[in-house]
Design an enzyme around this catalytic site. Structure first.
Site, PDB file in Angstrom:
ATOM      1  N   HIS A 109       0.823  -1.221   0.000  1.00 30.03           N
ATOM      2  CA  HIS A 109       0.000   0.000   0.000  1.00 30.03           C
ATOM      3  C   HIS A 109       0.850   1.263   0.000  1.00 30.03           C
ATOM      4  CE1 HIS A 109      -3.685  -2.306   1.820  1.00 30.03           C
ATOM      5  NE2 HIS A 109      -3.478  -2.569   0.537  1.00 30.03           N
ATOM      6  N   SER A 178      -7.344  -6.811   9.994  1.00 32.90           N
ATOM      7  CA  SER A 178      -8.766  -7.154  10.196  1.00 32.90           C
ATOM      8  C   SER A 178      -9.322  -7.937   9.023  1.00 32.90           C
ATOM      9  CB  SER A 178      -9.575  -5.863  10.387  1.00 32.90           C
ATOM     10  OG  SER A 178      -9.487  -5.068   9.204  1.00 32.90           O
TER      11      SER A 178
HETATM   12  C1  BV8 Z   1      -8.020  -2.415  -5.529  1.00 32.96           C
HETATM   13  C2  BV8 Z   1      -4.130   3.796   2.150  1.00 32.96           C
HETATM   14  C3  BV8 Z   1      -8.415  -2.741  -7.826  1.00 32.96           C
HETATM   15  C4  BV8 Z   1      -2.810   3.960   2.727  1.00 32.96           C
HETATM   16  C5  BV8 Z   1      -5.532   1.869   2.265  1.00 32.96           C
HETATM   17  C6  BV8 Z   1     -14.902  -6.246  -2.904  1.00 32.96           C
HETATM   18  C7  BV8 Z   1     -14.002  -7.218  -3.285  1.00 32.96           C
HETATM   19  C8  BV8 Z   1     -12.718  -6.899  -3.669  1.00 32.96           C
HETATM   20  C9  BV8 Z   1     -12.275  -5.581  -3.638  1.00 32.96           C
HETATM   21  C10 BV8 Z   1     -13.166  -4.623  -3.232  1.00 32.96           C
HETATM   22  C11 BV8 Z   1     -14.479  -4.935  -2.898  1.00 32.96           C
HETATM   23  N1  BV8 Z   1     -15.103  -3.771  -2.600  1.00 32.96           N
HETATM   24  C12 BV8 Z   1     -14.227  -2.747  -2.728  1.00 32.96           C
HETATM   25  C13 BV8 Z   1     -13.060  -3.248  -3.107  1.00 32.96           C
HETATM   26  C14 BV8 Z   1     -11.837  -2.520  -3.330  1.00 32.96           C
HETATM   27  C15 BV8 Z   1     -11.150  -2.072  -2.054  1.00 32.96           C
HETATM   28  C16 BV8 Z   1     -11.552  -2.799  -0.807  1.00 32.96           C
HETATM   29  O1  BV8 Z   1     -11.035  -3.860  -0.504  1.00 32.96           O
HETATM   30  N2  BV8 Z   1     -12.459  -2.190  -0.046  1.00 32.96           N
HETATM   31  C17 BV8 Z   1     -12.882  -2.819   1.190  1.00 32.96           C
HETATM   32  C18 BV8 Z   1     -13.155  -1.747   2.243  1.00 32.96           C
HETATM   33  C19 BV8 Z   1     -14.088  -3.698   0.903  1.00 32.96           C
HETATM   34  N3  BV8 Z   1      -9.746  -2.317  -2.276  1.00 32.96           N
HETATM   35  C20 BV8 Z   1      -9.033  -1.434  -3.006  1.00 32.96           C
HETATM   36  O2  BV8 Z   1      -9.516  -0.423  -3.477  1.00 32.96           O
HETATM   37  C21 BV8 Z   1      -7.584  -1.792  -3.264  1.00 32.96           C
HETATM   38  N4  BV8 Z   1      -7.341  -1.677  -4.657  1.00 32.96           N
HETATM   39  O3  BV8 Z   1      -8.851  -3.243  -5.229  1.00 32.96           O
HETATM   40  O4  BV8 Z   1      -7.686  -2.095  -6.801  1.00 32.96           O
HETATM   41  C22 BV8 Z   1      -7.768  -2.408  -9.110  1.00 32.96           C
HETATM   42  C23 BV8 Z   1      -7.623  -3.423 -10.038  1.00 32.96           C
HETATM   43  C24 BV8 Z   1      -7.038  -3.122 -11.243  1.00 32.96           C
HETATM   44  C25 BV8 Z   1      -6.603  -1.833 -11.524  1.00 32.96           C
HETATM   45  C26 BV8 Z   1      -6.751  -0.830 -10.564  1.00 32.96           C
HETATM   46  C27 BV8 Z   1      -7.341  -1.107  -9.361  1.00 32.96           C
HETATM   47  C28 BV8 Z   1      -6.633  -0.808  -2.574  1.00 32.96           C
HETATM   48  C29 BV8 Z   1      -6.679  -1.022  -1.084  1.00 32.96           C
HETATM   49  C30 BV8 Z   1      -5.663  -0.104  -0.389  1.00 32.96           C
HETATM   50  C31 BV8 Z   1      -6.401   1.043   0.183  1.00 32.96           C
HETATM   51  N5  BV8 Z   1      -5.498   1.847   0.977  1.00 32.96           N
HETATM   52  N6  BV8 Z   1      -4.874   2.806   2.915  1.00 32.96           N
HETATM   53  C32 BV8 Z   1      -2.981   4.498   4.123  1.00 32.96           C
HETATM   54  O5  BV8 Z   1      -3.510   5.616   4.267  1.00 32.96           O
HETATM   55  O6  BV8 Z   1      -2.571   3.774   5.033  1.00 32.96           O
HETATM   56  S1  BV8 Z   1      -6.431   0.700   3.124  1.00 32.96           S
HETATM   57  C33 BV8 Z   1      -6.100   0.688   4.793  1.00 32.96           C
HETATM   58  O7  BV8 Z   1      -6.638  -0.560   5.286  1.00 32.96           O
HETATM   59  C34 BV8 Z   1      -4.632   0.633   5.152  1.00 32.96           C
HETATM   60  O8  BV8 Z   1      -3.780   0.531   4.035  1.00 32.96           O
HETATM   61  C35 BV8 Z   1      -4.521  -0.644   5.963  1.00 32.96           C
HETATM   62  O9  BV8 Z   1      -3.280  -1.210   5.806  1.00 32.96           O
HETATM   63  C36 BV8 Z   1      -5.576  -1.458   5.344  1.00 32.96           C
HETATM   64  C37 BV8 Z   1      -5.980  -2.684   6.096  1.00 32.96           C
HETATM   65  O10 BV8 Z   1      -6.279  -2.329   7.444  1.00 32.96           O
HETATM   66  P1  BV8 Z   1      -5.575  -3.197   8.599  1.00 32.96           P
HETATM   67  O11 BV8 Z   1      -4.112  -3.095   8.425  1.00 32.96           O
HETATM   68  O12 BV8 Z   1      -6.178  -4.556   8.622  1.00 32.96           O
HETATM   69  O13 BV8 Z   1      -5.971  -2.375   9.890  1.00 32.96           O
HETATM   70  P2  BV8 Z   1      -7.330  -2.500  10.731  1.00 32.96           P
HETATM   71  O14 BV8 Z   1      -7.363  -1.340  11.670  1.00 32.96           O
HETATM   72  O15 BV8 Z   1      -8.476  -2.724   9.802  1.00 32.96           O
HETATM   73  O16 BV8 Z   1      -7.142  -3.846  11.578  1.00 32.96           O
HETATM   74  C38 BV8 Z   1      -6.147  -3.909  12.585  1.00 32.96           C
HETATM   75  C39 BV8 Z   1      -6.204  -5.319  13.173  1.00 32.96           C
HETATM   76  O17 BV8 Z   1      -5.149  -5.444  14.134  1.00 32.96           O
HETATM   77  C40 BV8 Z   1      -7.504  -5.620  13.910  1.00 32.96           C
HETATM   78  O18 BV8 Z   1      -7.981  -6.891  13.503  1.00 32.96           O
HETATM   79  C41 BV8 Z   1      -7.100  -5.620  15.385  1.00 32.96           C
HETATM   80  O19 BV8 Z   1      -7.833  -6.592  16.116  1.00 32.96           O
HETATM   81  C42 BV8 Z   1      -5.644  -6.007  15.309  1.00 32.96           C
HETATM   82  N7  BV8 Z   1      -4.847  -5.468  16.426  1.00 32.96           N
HETATM   83  C43 BV8 Z   1      -4.968  -4.254  17.033  1.00 32.96           C
HETATM   84  N8  BV8 Z   1      -4.028  -4.140  17.998  1.00 32.96           N
HETATM   85  C44 BV8 Z   1      -3.302  -5.282  17.978  1.00 32.96           C
HETATM   86  C45 BV8 Z   1      -3.812  -6.130  16.984  1.00 32.96           C
HETATM   87  N9  BV8 Z   1      -3.311  -7.349  16.737  1.00 32.96           N
HETATM   88  C46 BV8 Z   1      -2.251  -7.741  17.488  1.00 32.96           C
HETATM   89  N10 BV8 Z   1      -1.699  -6.981  18.462  1.00 32.96           N
HETATM   90  C47 BV8 Z   1      -2.190  -5.754  18.737  1.00 32.96           C
HETATM   91  N11 BV8 Z   1      -1.628  -5.017  19.706  1.00 32.96           N
END
Ligand code: BV8
Length: 229
Positions: A109, A178
């Site tokens: 990312h 997540s």
């Molecule tokens: C793409 C920007 C296509 C950088 C981010 C349906 C199916 C397939 C795809 C899609 C769909 N609907 C929509 C889509 C597309 C979309 C998507 O997936 N949307 C989701 C919401 C449904 N995806 C995209 O758009 C991606 N691109 O599909 O392109 C394409 C194809 C051809 C040509 C062109 C394009 C792009 C996705 C990237 C988006 N950018 N961020 C930034 O600002 O950081 S996403 C954002 O979420 C971050 O990058 C982050 O890395 C990412 C994932 O989040 P997590 O890292 O999981 O963080 P989260 O807070 O959610 O979870 C933390 C976890 O840690 C929790 O579970 C928690 O319990 C745990 N935790 C907390 N503390 C601890 C811990 N664990 C252990 N110890 C601890 N102490």
């Protein structure tokens, strides 16, 4: 750890949480304070670039004084000590894996510490605040810089390299994510298809927990070093 030939690790925001870096979807997470459509999409950047720069400037400033934790260090040690193929894929845009010593690393990312020029398409190191008046270090253009991060709707980096590694791995470990965001959330399915053992290390079961052979729940700084041992 049994004799594996090829390991792929995926990390998310949870691995950096205990270093003091905000996660996205936990209570009080980043997306509870700002709408991702305003700050993490190309459309949001066209609508209000200054707002997007402010969002990333705040996060870039927040990285000052943040250190890698025991989970980052344990993964760097695993990479050094493991004799087979090893790839660490992170969704995180912080530099804590590099600072812990990880080298075989893909920022799918993008990276908070880099600027991408929309005029010359060069990516350059960038540590200070960025604005619509910032100048590209590579071509000198003004007004064409954006954070070198992958927004929603944009293609993540090095997908071919990641796909090849997933097709060949016999162990896939997902840490601190997540399982909400694709294509990263689909990697476990690709690893299973390759016959890999799949393990999830997380504070709580992720959205994709049922796809994993095994789950180890707990804080990354405790469960990751124990798993690597
Ligand atoms: C793409 C920007 C296509 C950088 C981010 C349906 C199916 C397939 C795809 C899609 C769909 N609907 C929509 C889509 C597309 C979309 C998507 O997936 N949307 C989701 C919401 C449904 N995806 C995209 O758009 C991606 N691109 O599909 O392109 C394409 C194809 C051809 C040509 C062109 C394009 C792009 C996705 C990237 C988006 N950018 N961020 C930034 O600002 O950081 S996403 C954002 O979420 C971050 O990058 C982050 O890395 C990412 C994932 O989040 P997590 O890292 O999981 O963080 P989260 O807070 O959610 O979870 C933390 C976890 O840690 C929790 O579970 C928690 O319990 C745990 N935790 C907390 N503390 C601890 C811990 N664990 C252990 N110890 C601890 N102490």
């Amino acid at each position: 750890m049994p004799a594996y030939k090829s390991i792929v690790i995926l990390t998310g925001a949870g691995i950096s949480a205990e270093s003091g870096v905000d996660t996205f979807r936990d209570k009080d997470g980043i997306w509870s304070k700002v709408d991702y459509r305003d700050v993490a999409t190309p459309e949001g950047f066209v609508r209000d670039a200054a707002r997007v720069h402010d969002f990333y400037n705040q996060r870039r400033r927040g990285m000052k004084g943040v250190r890698p934790n025991a989970a980052h260090t344990a993964l760097a040690r695993l990479e050094r000590e493991f004799s087979g193929a090893f790839l660490l894929v992170t969704q995180n845009i912080d530099d804590l894996h590099e600072r812990a010593g990880s080298a075989s690393l893909v920022h799918m990312h993008g990276e908070l510490g880099k600027a991408l020029c929309q005029a010359c398409e060069q990516s350059s190191p960038w540590e200070k605040d960025m604005s619509v008046l910032s100048q590209c270090p590579a071509c000198g253009s003004i007004g064409y810089l954006r954070p070198d991060v992958v927004w929603f709707g944009e293609m993540p980096y090095q997908m071919e390299r990641i796909g090849t590694a997933l097709a060949q791995c016999d162990l896939f470990v997902s840490i601190g994510t997540s399982g909400n965001v694709y294509p990263a959330a689909g990697f476990v399915g690709e690893a299973r298809f390759s016959g890999a053992r799949t393990v999830e290390l997380n504070l709580e079961p992720s959205d994709g927990h049922s796809s994993f052979d095994e789950a180890i729940l707990g804080k990354a700084t405790e469960i990751v070093p124990a798993f690597v041992e």
